[in-house]
Design a protein around this motif. Sequence first.
Motif, PDB file in Angstrom:
ATOM      1  N   ASP A 110       0.857  -1.182   0.000  1.00  0.00           N
ATOM      2  CA  ASP A 110       0.000   0.000   0.000  1.00  0.00           C
ATOM      3  C   ASP A 110       0.895   1.234   0.000  1.00  0.00           C
ATOM      4  N   LEU A 111       0.289   2.416  -0.081  1.00  0.00           N
ATOM      5  CA  LEU A 111       1.073   3.633  -0.247  1.00  0.00           C
ATOM      6  C   LEU A 111       1.999   3.875   0.943  1.00  0.00           C
ATOM      7  N   ARG A 112       1.531   3.575   2.158  1.00  0.00           N
ATOM      8  CA  ARG A 112       2.386   3.804   3.325  1.00  0.00           C
ATOM      9  C   ARG A 112       3.631   2.912   3.260  1.00  0.00           C
ATOM     10  N   GLN A 113       3.469   1.673   2.833  1.00  0.00           N
ATOM     11  CA  GLN A 113       4.613   0.779   2.703  1.00  0.00           C
ATOM     12  C   GLN A 113       5.547   1.247   1.589  1.00  0.00           C
ATOM     13  N   ARG A 114       4.961   1.674   0.472  1.00  0.00           N
ATOM     14  CA  ARG A 114       5.785   2.161  -0.645  1.00  0.00           C
ATOM     15  C   ARG A 114       6.575   3.391  -0.229  1.00  0.00           C
TER      16      ARG A 114
ATOM     17  N   ARG B  55      19.437  16.120   2.174  1.00  0.00           N
ATOM     18  CA  ARG B  55      18.786  16.690   0.999  1.00  0.00           C
ATOM     19  C   ARG B  55      17.278  16.684   1.250  1.00  0.00           C
ATOM     20  N   ARG B  56      16.617  17.799   0.946  1.00  0.00           N
ATOM     21  CA  ARG B  56      15.186  17.887   1.178  1.00  0.00           C
ATOM     22  C   ARG B  56      14.413  17.304   0.001  1.00  0.00           C
ATOM     23  N   PHE B  57      13.394  16.529   0.327  1.00  0.00           N
ATOM     24  CA  PHE B  57      12.488  15.987  -0.680  1.00  0.00           C
ATOM     25  C   PHE B  57      11.089  16.479  -0.344  1.00  0.00           C
ATOM     26  N   SER B  58      10.538  17.283  -1.219  1.00  0.00           N
ATOM     27  CA  SER B  58       9.195  17.801  -0.984  1.00  0.00           C
ATOM     28  C   SER B  58       8.178  16.679  -1.146  1.00  0.00           C
ATOM     29  N   GLN B  59       6.976  16.921  -0.634  1.00  0.00           N
ATOM     30  CA  GLN B  59       5.920  15.927  -0.787  1.00  0.00           C
ATOM     31  C   GLN B  59       5.553  15.764  -2.265  1.00  0.00           C
ATOM     32  N   THR B  60       5.686  16.820  -3.036  1.00  0.00           N
ATOM     33  CA  THR B  60       5.439  16.711  -4.473  1.00  0.00           C
ATOM     34  C   THR B  60       6.469  15.806  -5.124  1.00  0.00           C
TER      35      THR B  60
ATOM     36  N   SER C 259      -0.772  11.051  -5.529  1.00  0.00           N
ATOM     37  CA  SER C 259      -1.026  12.483  -5.396  1.00  0.00           C
ATOM     38  C   SER C 259      -0.260  13.021  -4.190  1.00  0.00           C
ATOM     39  N   ARG C 260      -0.011  14.335  -4.196  1.00  0.00           N
ATOM     40  CA  ARG C 260       0.674  14.950  -3.065  1.00  0.00           C
ATOM     41  C   ARG C 260      -0.159  14.795  -1.800  1.00  0.00           C
ATOM     42  N   GLU C 261      -1.469  14.898  -1.953  1.00  0.00           N
ATOM     43  CA  GLU C 261      -2.347  14.777  -0.784  1.00  0.00           C
ATOM     44  C   GLU C 261      -2.252  13.384  -0.170  1.00  0.00           C
ATOM     45  N   ALA C 262      -2.199  12.352  -1.014  1.00  0.00           N
ATOM     46  CA  ALA C 262      -2.101  10.981  -0.512  1.00  0.00           C
ATOM     47  C   ALA C 262      -0.760  10.752   0.187  1.00  0.00           C
ATOM     48  N   VAL C 263       0.306  11.320  -0.373  1.00  0.00           N
ATOM     49  CA  VAL C 263       1.621  11.193   0.258  1.00  0.00           C
ATOM     50  C   VAL C 263       1.654  11.926   1.593  1.00  0.00           C
ATOM     51  N   ASN C 264       1.005  13.100   1.651  1.00  0.00           N
ATOM     52  CA  ASN C 264       0.927  13.850   2.898  1.00  0.00           C
ATOM     53  C   ASN C 264       0.254  13.019   3.981  1.00  0.00           C
ATOM     54  N   LYS C 265      -0.821  12.328   3.627  1.00  0.00           N
ATOM     55  CA  LYS C 265      -1.539  11.486   4.580  1.00  0.00           C
ATOM     56  C   LYS C 265      -0.682  10.314   5.031  1.00  0.00           C
ATOM     57  N   ALA C 266       0.010   9.661   4.083  1.00  0.00           N
ATOM     58  CA  ALA C 266       0.856   8.521   4.432  1.00  0.00           C
ATOM     59  C   ALA C 266       2.035   8.955   5.300  1.00  0.00           C
ATOM     60  N   LEU C 267       2.625  10.113   4.972  1.00  0.00           N
ATOM     61  CA  LEU C 267       3.752  10.619   5.755  1.00  0.00           C
ATOM     62  C   LEU C 267       3.296  10.987   7.164  1.00  0.00           C
ATOM     63  N   SER C 268       2.109  11.578   7.271  1.00  0.00           N
ATOM     64  CA  SER C 268       1.564  11.918   8.589  1.00  0.00           C
ATOM     65  C   SER C 268       1.332  10.657   9.423  1.00  0.00           C
TER      66      SER C 268
END
Length: 260
Positions: free
Chosen positions: A175-179, A203-208, A217-226
């Motif tokens: 799933d996205l969190r594992q990826r 090195r900084r990696f933005s959510q985008t 999507s950036r929103e989905a990555v934001n949720k998984a990172l949170s």
Amino acid sequence: MRKTYPLLKSILDRPGRTRGPMAITSAREAREAALRECFLFADLDREILEKIARVTLPVRFQRNQQLFEQGEEANGLYIVQNGLVRIWISSEDGRELTINLIEPGDALGEIALLDGLPRTANATALEPSEMLFLSRPEFVRLLDADPLLSRHIVELLCERLRRNTEDLSNFAFFDLRQRLAAKLLELAIAHATISEGGATFHRRFSQTALAQMLAASREAVNKALSGLSQRGLVTVDGGTITIPDMERLRQVLQAPADER
């Protein structure tokens, strides 16, 4: 519109540079040393490295300058000495997927280098980058003349194919969190300071940027990172990502769905 490749110029042609035997030897030795840092050529005999070094040329790219576009005719291989290059593809609706980040010691363009077919992806320098360029005609000539070099390249490309298969498995079964966890662990090897089992990215990696690597999507990555942050598996401070315990984050890859 088709882009024109930057002018390939040897450092020996720069104004004011000594062009005697000592300068030629020094430049060739520098190219040989750079080739030895590249995974494609690292274990080759010095005699073979010398032959390759003789036919490479130094090139430079500015930040955001494109090396080549998907579909363009292949002209050769690039070996990164300094800088960072993004390999990416895009869809018809403008979405982008980052396939790989090419760092110093790595090479790009090896697929088209061998089969002579059009480029399979785009390549863009994310920061000022210095590279060595090896043209396809010269490389094919070296392969034809040295069976050991051919075998070496085939074995390394098989290793890369295995890695690509592993990446495909991650996309298919994680799933996205594992990826995201898998991608952060992978990026940490090259872009983080690892100490006492943890890793702090330099090195900084933005959510985008992360979203473009994960086809999300950036929103989905934001949720998984949170989600990872809430469990204490990662921290994000001012855009800098830290992994307090890499082994704990790695356990996310094996966790059942209800425990992720």
